[in-house]
Design a protein around this motif. Structure first.
Motif, PDB file in Angstrom:
ATOM      1  N   ASN A   1       0.827  -1.197   0.000  1.00  0.00           N
ATOM      2  CA  ASN A   1       0.000   0.000   0.000  1.00  0.00           C
ATOM      3  C   ASN A   1       0.868   1.256   0.000  1.00  0.00           C
ATOM      4  OD1 ASN A   1      -2.447   1.436   0.170  1.00  0.00           O
ATOM      5  ND2 ASN A   1      -2.103   1.744   2.358  1.00  0.00           N
ATOM      6  N   ALA A   2       1.949   1.225   0.772  1.00  0.00           N
ATOM      7  CA  ALA A   2       2.835   2.377   0.849  1.00  0.00           C
ATOM      8  C   ALA A   2       3.441   2.670  -0.513  1.00  0.00           C
ATOM      9  CB  ALA A   2       3.938   2.114   1.867  1.00  0.00           C
TER      10      ALA A   2
ATOM     11  N   ILE B   1       5.300  17.071  -0.080  1.00  0.00           N
ATOM     12  CA  ILE B   1       6.389  16.258  -0.606  1.00  0.00           C
ATOM     13  C   ILE B   1       7.479  17.112  -1.229  1.00  0.00           C
ATOM     14  CG2 ILE B   1       6.951  14.629  -2.446  1.00  0.00           C
ATOM     15  CD1 ILE B   1       4.093  13.444  -1.823  1.00  0.00           C
ATOM     16  N   ILE B   2       7.085  18.065  -2.058  1.00  0.00           N
ATOM     17  CA  ILE B   2       8.155  18.799  -2.738  1.00  0.00           C
ATOM     18  C   ILE B   2       8.868  19.745  -1.784  1.00  0.00           C
ATOM     19  CG2 ILE B   2       7.066  18.586  -4.986  1.00  0.00           C
ATOM     20  CD1 ILE B   2       6.545  21.575  -4.873  1.00  0.00           C
ATOM     21  N   ILE B   3       8.201  20.153  -0.752  1.00  0.00           N
ATOM     22  CA  ILE B   3       8.888  21.024   0.187  1.00  0.00           C
ATOM     23  C   ILE B   3       9.819  20.190   1.068  1.00  0.00           C
ATOM     24  CG2 ILE B   3       7.310  21.122   2.127  1.00  0.00           C
ATOM     25  CD1 ILE B   3       7.550  24.095   2.076  1.00  0.00           C
ATOM     26  N   LEU B   4       9.403  18.961   1.344  1.00  0.00           N
ATOM     27  CA  LEU B   4      10.280  18.033   2.064  1.00  0.00           C
ATOM     28  C   LEU B   4      11.534  17.749   1.257  1.00  0.00           C
ATOM     29  CD1 LEU B   4       8.272  15.035   3.548  1.00  0.00           C
ATOM     30  CD2 LEU B   4       9.736  16.636   4.733  1.00  0.00           C
TER      31      LEU B   4
ATOM     32  N   ALA C   1      11.447  14.873  -4.962  1.00  0.00           N
ATOM     33  CA  ALA C   1      10.016  14.587  -5.120  1.00  0.00           C
ATOM     34  C   ALA C   1       9.763  13.084  -5.031  1.00  0.00           C
ATOM     35  CB  ALA C   1       9.525  15.129  -6.459  1.00  0.00           C
ATOM     36  N   ILE C   2      10.664  12.296  -5.602  1.00  0.00           N
ATOM     37  CA  ILE C   2      10.438  10.852  -5.592  1.00  0.00           C
ATOM     38  C   ILE C   2      10.585  10.296  -4.170  1.00  0.00           C
ATOM     39  CG2 ILE C   2      11.296   8.640  -6.440  1.00  0.00           C
ATOM     40  CD1 ILE C   2      12.126  10.142  -8.998  1.00  0.00           C
TER      41      ILE C   2
ATOM     42  N   ILE D   1       8.408   8.656   1.181  1.00  0.00           N
ATOM     43  CA  ILE D   1       8.372   8.876   2.635  1.00  0.00           C
ATOM     44  C   ILE D   1       6.935   9.074   3.099  1.00  0.00           C
ATOM     45  CG2 ILE D   1       8.960  10.498   4.481  1.00  0.00           C
ATOM     46  CD1 ILE D   1      11.602  10.968   3.109  1.00  0.00           C
ATOM     47  N   ILE D   2       6.220   9.932   2.383  1.00  0.00           N
ATOM     48  CA  ILE D   2       4.839  10.189   2.795  1.00  0.00           C
ATOM     49  C   ILE D   2       3.990   8.932   2.616  1.00  0.00           C
ATOM     50  CG2 ILE D   2       2.783  11.579   2.343  1.00  0.00           C
ATOM     51  CD1 ILE D   2       4.966  13.158   3.630  1.00  0.00           C
TER      52      ILE D   2
END
Ligand code: ATP
Ligand code: ATP
Ligand code: MG
Ligand code: MG
Lengths: 335, 235, 362, 287, 254
Positions: free
Chosen positions: D10-11, D227-230, D239-240, D245-246
């Motif tokens: 699922n992740a 995501i993109i800020i992370l 981004a990938i 991670i999320i």
């Protein structure tokens, strides 16, 4: 708009228009629209301080508005705290929460700050929705009392409520004029124009940004408290990004970094959306492109565009005729 | 080779260029002198197609290029090393240089040998070729910018203040390089504040003030012109 | 001839727009029928005109819309399909003498003492016990809660839990999910199933509920479902694939599956007007509410005095012809809460079957 | 064990979809410095187009995906021309607001055109793949494979092809790119088109295990921003990895902590990480 | 006045400033020269507190300022100019300058809300200081022009004025004459002399040797982050290491 309009006379006329509005409104519907607009105008003024003047676009603004609204609601409904004490507490809680959140967010710059605060806004929203034991979750808070009377002044009818909100708005405008016209306001503007330079000039960035942030969320918190007292109900949706977007739009329509601009935008745009109600679900098919066009063709907003033009003309005129005793530029001082 | 006639340019209501006429013959090294804001960069940017002239014509090999897209102008052999360098700061030096050869991207072998030449000109760049261009010092970045322009194999090379911010030793090197590039047959148009060094290697020069050409001549005549000496050469 | 305006403030744009439209169309359908019927109040022919305003599900906009409807359009009745808007309206409808038709099951809407409110959906608490009895008997004693987390679903959960335990069952997982916002239920469902339940309580809007059921089946769940009344079994069916996949589900009888002559006739009329659009309870309940209101106006002899209209609602419910009483209303209490006989269905042997509430679990 | 594998699957599904959406967003941010709020609407339109192609015209799933990609690429390219191109010199706030305007338009437009109900996309891949003792849904496996293949392709395109490096060059200096002969306008349009393709493909992959409705992009887009800020705005690997991670945090967080708070997880994670590392995970130097 | 001891700054693996010790003497013009990438700008950034030093210490008037923030350093009396000055183009020059003296004032939010006398006094003071600074750089006549309308050289001078308004003791100027023609360069050099004559200490980075050699009292030469020479202009230009690394034969002692 002639020159005197920007001075105290202009503001006095505006205030008079505000005071006379109920006499021409004709019915409660128009009063309700106007009162809601004034409440959002207060929050928008706050947003403009951190965004327009200090250059940091805070997307959690509606979240802070919700914090104010919930504080008032929870205290009055669940703890029977007297209205005005709860009202003061609403500001205090907002500021108390704004302090650490501001400190955390303000370490970031530009879009990073904006998107980070957008996430803070989402968190605030989700917490309001999930923390049921305190916030009543998705059900929200019902039966929030209206403003309690102060001495002989009662706030029960729509007209009375309108005047109360108007008074707060006037106070908000007055304080904001003071801040932006002062040395403090100039400091904020310096940070907006270039924080490296501002820092090299000995301006502590974090402290100043934090002051701007706190004042701005205080406006949001109190606007939220007024909102709760006026609508008598709050749900988590108040914290939704839609409200932040709306306020941003008001700010942009009027003009960033002026006091009059956001005020004008916050009052005028709701009337526009009201008049577009007949379009119903097609409203945003029209509204979206309208917003895009506005941003492209009138980037400084109505007031901003006009002011820039006037400042340039005045500067040219005074530079030509009287180089010593020219007036201060109004752009910096705000309209 | 390159000629401008009656070129005018406006930024909003501000008229930056006013009827500029100049030309450079094949193989010539022509210098543009002028104070800050005289309009040198504006001429270059207009020639490269980044700004559209309000009027006038710009010809390359006799063909009109005013209004042509910048990419096409580069492909035709007019390459500029811009003021302020305009590098790709997070890309490596090598990638910066290779993108300079974008219009020749199908000629791999030619680009590689060109790269050798450029790295030979600026040995420091060979050392730093895998560093991000933005981490280099100002002077090193200027070298990357010149190198990138050379990678485009210009027939006409526009150099906008290539010595700006460079150490004297490097300035000398840069002028040597320019001299050599020109000697190898490239037509060069050079905008400079450093009139002394520029005039030494120039064939002809123009003096620009407030968007107009006010003087034109050989280096000798300009060197002997009092006004020019005072304004651009100092003492 | 007199024109009476009926107000509506609900979400007509944004995520909840379809819901808003469904409720609005139920209202409109009743109005269209009334207008075609030569409907009279006090001997005068009355035609109705619906004024619908969008509030994006936002109570402050509802407050504005309500004022606008009452003050500018002079509507004696305003229908609002969400609780927040209902509360916003209740701050001033008594003073302005306007009747709130509130399409929400949140009990508080009728607990605040407002004098001009009618709650449209009948009280749902009666479903809970038979549903529990039926599923427990058929599948077993372990229940996993995997319903939605909005206010209405919470009310339901609050009733199901004690009822299940009172019947001797065990709650093995309590795992509400946000049906409105997200549509990925993999983690939530697998978490609920990890507790090995025999029965799952699910429910929110029909389609996400269908997705939850499908997810559960995909992950190997073989037990039954208690389906909260907001979700309609027939609307879940296309998501899950077939009724067979919903075997053992118990929920309210979908309007489309109701075999009584009155409802069938109504559905036929509806389908004629809106071809290809199957009506749900949002349509049928609001239709009934409008019918009751119109009849109450007739009984009260006024189209403008909300207090008088409100007073006649009970009588109107009693007098409403069965063909129009699709909600099966039988009474309205002093606070405006309605009650009625509710029709339910179970999936057995891969087919949807109507059963009497009183016979469930026997 | 079983559960662990299920959650990992699922992740990866979630992570793959999030990454695809975030990639488009980060590319556009890199080029134009616009946080494109309308990106979620591109995603939504992609799902609708594929759905309508399959439902109305009986087009095959993969062809429908291609069709959706083309249509959304066109919409994205037109948006670039009409909305963002005129604003390329404006300050940060303006393109952001314009993007919101575009979002409002696309979302309400979709609703006016296709209605607001939840729709369901049927695919041929509804079965299960039996693997060891596990039953793996075909569509989820498909999502994982397709998403990561697409990411690899994008990575190769950006780093190995000249056209790809023009995108990166443009992101770093628009005028500089023009001066080496790259056409900035074309690259901007191309980047938008690519972001549209990514969004449409992500939507078409995800829709069969999901629902299709006008507001479906809202939550996805906010997470893509997280995501993109992370990962650092404009950073492709960021981004990938950020998407994964999320994806993992949500999948495992929802299972082991609480589904109730599932949607908060991503945001809290962001706040925590950025508190420790203000510049994001993948960016060197300060912001 | 300012003493730097064993200062080192590393960016990743790159050593931008390597074990530099020097003294900036009060009341003089101190120059820093060196090839591109020598670490001159980084050296300034370290003093001004923009980057934290990797090693070493910086002592200003007997006080260790190594770990202070930029604004704290500025308040102690160190002002700097940047290569590209960002001015607020739609405000007048004077309005741009008023915040220059902000660091010497105390008024906060409370003063603003209450409208205290202190605020009034300080606002007047800031305005006066801005005017003084503007007069000092010889631009008193353009105070009401919009900052966006003034010329390049005027912008450089406004940047000086902005630094002066902070009432510094030490001024760090990074290539103040970069991109300015010889005639104007001379004007700026005169201005720098005038500052020193008024008791300020100046430290500047410049590549214009003609100007430096005539203007500087002392010169520090950096190359690859290291100090390779220090001394009077005459000493420096006679130093073979400097000639090799930087000057070339042209500017060496004739
Ligand atoms: N994008 C622009 N918008 C408005 N004005 C501009 C723009 N670019 C240049 N100018 C103005 O046009 C004039 C000519 O500028 P230009 O850059 O061509 O001068 P220059 O001779 O290259 O000067 P420098 O020596 O500083 O490079 C200047 O007054 C400048 O301020
Ligand atoms: N923020 C930074 N991150 C990484 N490396 C840096 C950074 N700043 C400077 N450097 C590196 O430090 C070295 C010194 O740079 P610096 O800018 O101090 O040189 P400089 O002497 O001012 O050169 P110039 O005269 O060309 O301006 C260079 O190699 C540069 O690449
Ligand atoms: Mg120039
Ligand atoms: Mg430097």
């Amino acid at each position: 708009m002639p020159k005197w309009f920007e001075g105290w006379l202009g503001w006095a006329l505006l205030a008079a228009a505000g005071v006379l509005f109920p006499f021409v409104a004709g019915n409660d519907y128009r009063l309700t629209v106007m009162t809601t607009a004034c409440i959002f105008a207060i929050a928008t003024l706050g947003l403009n301080l951190i965004t327009g003047y200090t250059g940091q676009f805070n997307m959690a603004h509606a979240g802070f508005m919700a914090v104010g609204a919930y504080t008032l609601g929870i205290l009055t409904v669940d703890h029977q705290v007297p209205f005005w004490i709860a009202f003061v507490a609403a500001g205090a809680v907002t500021a108390l929460l704004g302090w650490p959140l501001g400190w955390l967010s303000l370490r970031l710059k530009g879009h990073y700050f904006s998107i980070f605060t957008m996430c803070v806004g989402v968190i605030l929203f989700l917490v309001l929705e999930k923390w049921e034991s305190v916030t009543h979750g998705t059900v929200g808070l019902m039966g929030i009392p209206g403003p309690a009377p102060i001495g002989p002044l009662r706030f029960e009818t729509p007209v009375q409520l309108y005047y109360l909100v108007l008074a707060f708005l006037a106070l908000g405008v007055w304080v904001m004029k003071r801040i932006t016209g002062s040395l403090l306001g100039r400091t904020f503007i310096a940070i907006r124009n270039g924080d490296d330079l501002a820092e090299a000039l000995g301006i502590p960035l974090m402290r100043n940004k934090l002051v701007a942030f706190l004042v701005s969320v205080l406006y949001a918190g109190w606007a939220g408290a007024l909102y709760a007292a006026f609508v008598r109900f709050v749900g988590p949706d108040v914290a939704g990004s839609q409200n932040t977007f709306d306020m941003t739009m008001y700010m942009l329509v009027g003009g960033l970094g002026t006091v009059f601009g956001p005020l004008l935008g916050a009052i005028a745009v709701p009337w526009l959306t009201q008049s577009l109600q007949f379009l119903q679900e097609y409203r945003f098919v029209i509204f979206g492109p309208l917003l895009v066009a506005l941003v492209i063709f009138l980037p400084h907003g109505v007031v901003g565009t006009w002011l820039a033009w006037r400042a340039r003309r005045a500067a040219h005129a005074s530079a030509a005729s009287d180089p010593i005793a020219g007036p201060q530029a109004t752009e910096v001082r705000g309209a | 080779m390159l000629s401008l006639e009656g070129v005018s340019l406006a930024y909003g209501s501000f008229r930056a260029l006013d009827g500029i006429g100049l030309h450079a013959a094949a193989g010539e090294l022509v210098v543009l002198l002028g104070a800050n804001g005289a309009g040198k960069s504006s001429i270059f940017l207009t020639a490269s197609g980044l700004h559209k002239p309000a009027s006038g014509s710009i010809r390359l090999d006799g063909e009109e290029i005013a209004g042509t897209r910048p990419a096409q102008i580069v492909a035709r052999g007019l390459v500029q090393c811009p003021e302020g360098r305009k590098l790709f700061p997070q890309m490596t030096v090598l990638k910066n240089l290779m993108l300079g050869a974008y219009v020749h991207r199908r000629d791999g072998a030619g680009n590689r040998s060109r790269l050798e030449e450029v790295l030979a000109l600026f040995p420091i760049l060979a050392q730093k070729k895998n560093d991000p261009a933005g981490s280099l010092s100002g002077g090193q970045q200027q070298m990357v910018a010149i190198g990138r322009a050379l990678m485009g194999r210009p027939r006409v090379l526009l150099l906008d203040e290539p010595s700006l911010g460079l150490a004297p030793l490097v300035v000398k090197q840069v002028f040597d390089v320019i001299h050599r590039i020109n000697a190898a047959g490239t037509t060069v148009l050079l905008a400079e504040q450093n009139a002394h060094a520029a005039l030494k290697i120039a064939h002809r020069a123009y003096v620009i003030e407030r968007g107009r050409i006010v003087l034109e001549g050989t280096p000798e005549t300009l060197m002997n012109n009092d006004a020019v000496r005072k304004a651009y050469i100092g003492a | 001839q007199e024109v009476v305006k009926i107000g509506f403030s609900g979400p007509l744009s944004g995520g909840a727009a379809q819901y808003g439209k469904n409720t609005l169309d139920g209202l409109k359908f009743a109005v269209d029928e009334l207008n075609a019927e030569n409907f009279q109040v006090g001997g005068k022919k009355v035609t109705f005109d619906v004024v619908a305003l969008d509030d994006k599900y936002n109570p402050s906009e509802t407050a504005i819309n309500f004022q606008r409807l009452v003050q500018e359009s002079k509507t004696p009745v305003v229908m609002c399909p969400h609780s927040g808007g209902g509360f916003a309206i209740q701050t001033s409808n008594d003073r302005l003498n306007a009747l709130l038709l509130s399409y929400t099951s949140v009990p508080k809407i009728t607990a605040m003492g407002n004098k001009h409110t009618m709650r449209i959906p009948p009280d749902f608490s009666a479903y809970v016990k038979p549903f529990v009895a039926y599923t427990m008997k058929r599948f077993g004693k372990n229940l996993a809660i995997a319903g939605a987390d909005h206010e209405y679903a919470k009310e339901w959960t609050a009733l199901v839990k004690p009822a299940w335990e009172a019947a001797g069952g065990k709650i093995v997982a309590d795992n509400p999910m946000s049906y409105n916002r997200s549509t990925d239920f993999y983690s939530g469902v697998s978490k609920a199933l990890a507790a090995k339940p025999d029965v799952m309580f699910i429910g929110g809007a029909s389609e996400p509920t269908g997705l939850v059921a499908k997810q559960a089946r995909d992950l190997g769940f073989k037990g039954g479902f208690i389906v909260m009344d907001q979700a309609k079994l027939n609307e879940m069916k296309p998501i899950v694939g077939s009724y067979a996949a919903l075997e053992g589900a118990v929920g309210v009888l979908p309007v489309m599956e109701d075999n009584s002559a009155n409802v069938k006739a109504w559905v036929a009329r509806w389908m004629q007007k809106y071809p290809g659009r199957e009506p749900g309870s949002e349509a049928s309940l609001n239709y009934t509410a409008m019918r009751v209101t119109a009849l109450a106006m007739q009984l009260a002899g006024t189209t403008s005095d909300a207090t008088a209209i409100r007073a006649k609602l009970g009588e109107a419910i009693k007098k409403l012809p069965a063909a129009q009483n699709l909600a099966n209303y039988d009474a309205i209490d002093a606070n405006g809460g309605t009650s009625g006989d509710i029709r339910v269905a179970v999936v057995e042997g891969g087919k949807l079957k109507e059963v009497k509430l009183t016979e469930l679990g026997k | 064990m079983d559960v662990l594998l299920q959650q990992t699957l699922n992740a990866l599904t979630l992570g793959g979809i999030y990454s695809l959406v975030a990639l488009g967003l980060t590319l556009v941010y890199g080029i134009l410095h616009v946080p494109n709020f309308a990106h979620g609407a591109f995603y939504m339109v992609g799902a609708f187009i594929a759905l309508k192609l399959m439902g109305g015209w009986g087009v095959n799933y993969w062809l429908a995906m291609v069709g959706a990609a083309i249509v959304v690429a066109l919409i994205a390219a037109v948006s670039e021309r009409l909305v963002f191109h005129p604003l390329r010199k404006a300050s940060g706030l303006h393109p952001m607001i314009a993007a919101i305007g575009l979002l409002l338009f696309l979302e309400s437009g979709a609703q006016a055109l296709w209605g607001a109900d939840f729709l369901r996309m049927q695919t041929p891949y509804t079965g299960m793949v039996e693997f060891a003792s596990l039953a793996l849904p075909q569509q989820r496996l498909l999502i994982i494979v397709a998403a990561f293949a697409l990411m690899l392709a994008l990575h190769l395109f950006l780093t190995r092809t000249v056209t790809g490096s023009t995108i990166i060059a443009m992101a770093q200096n628009r005028e500089g790119a023009a001066l080496v002969g790259i056409d900035p306008d074309r690259v901007a349009i191309m980047t938008f088109a690519i972001s549209g393709v990514l969004a449409a493909v992500a939507a078409t992959l995800y829709a069969p295990i999901n629902l299709v409705y006008p507001a479906m992009g809202d939550l996805v887009i906010t997470k893509a921003f997280v995501i993109i800020i992370l990962g650092g705005m404009g950073s492709v690997p960021g981004a990938i990895v950020g998407g994964l991670i999320i994806g993992f945090a949500e999948s495992f967080g929802a299972f082991y902590i609480s589904t109730d708070y599932k949607d908060i997880i991503a945001f809290v994670l962001l706040v925590v990480i950025l508190s420790l590392r203000p510049q994001g995970i993948f960016v060197q130097g300060a912001r | 006045m300012l003493e730097v001891r064993h200062l080192t700054k590393r960016f990743g693996g790159n050593v931008a400033v390597n074990d530099v010790s020097t003294v900036i003497e009060g009341g003089k013009v101190n120059a820093i020269i060196g090839p591109n990438g020598a670490g001159k700008t980084t050296f300034f950034n370290l003093i001004a507190g923009v980057h934290p030093a990797s090693e070493g210490s910086i002592v200003f008037e007997g006080r260790d300022i190594t770990r202070l923030r930029t604004d704290q350093v500025a308040r102690l009396g160190i002002a700097r100019t940047f290569q590209a000055t960002t001015l607020f183009d739609t405000a007048t020059v004077l309005d741009n300058l008023i915040v220059g003296h902000r660091l010497r004032t105390r008024s906060g939010l409370l003063d603003v809300l209450l409208g205290t006398r202190r605020l009034k006094a300080e606002e007047r003071l800031c305005r006066e200081k801005a005017r003084d600074a503007l007069d000092f750089v010889g631009l008193g006549h353009i105070e009401n022009r919009l900052a966006g309308d003034i010329s390049q050289e005027e912008r450089k001078r406004v940047a000086f004025a902005l630094a002066l308004a902070t009432e510094p003791k030490l001024l760090l100027l990074d290539e103040p004459a970069g991109g300015v023609n010889p005639e104007e360069t001379e004007g700026l050099a005169d201005l720098i002399r005038k500052m020193v004559a008024h008791g300020l200490t100046v430290c500047l980075i410049e590549h214009k040797m003609d100007m430096i050699m005539r203007l500087a009292d002392r010169i520090l030469v950096l190359s690859y982050g290291e100090k390779i020479a220090e001394g009077t202009p005459a000493e420096v230009r006679a130093n073979p290491a400097v000639i090799d690394a930087y000057l070339g034969s042209e500017h060496a002692v004739a």
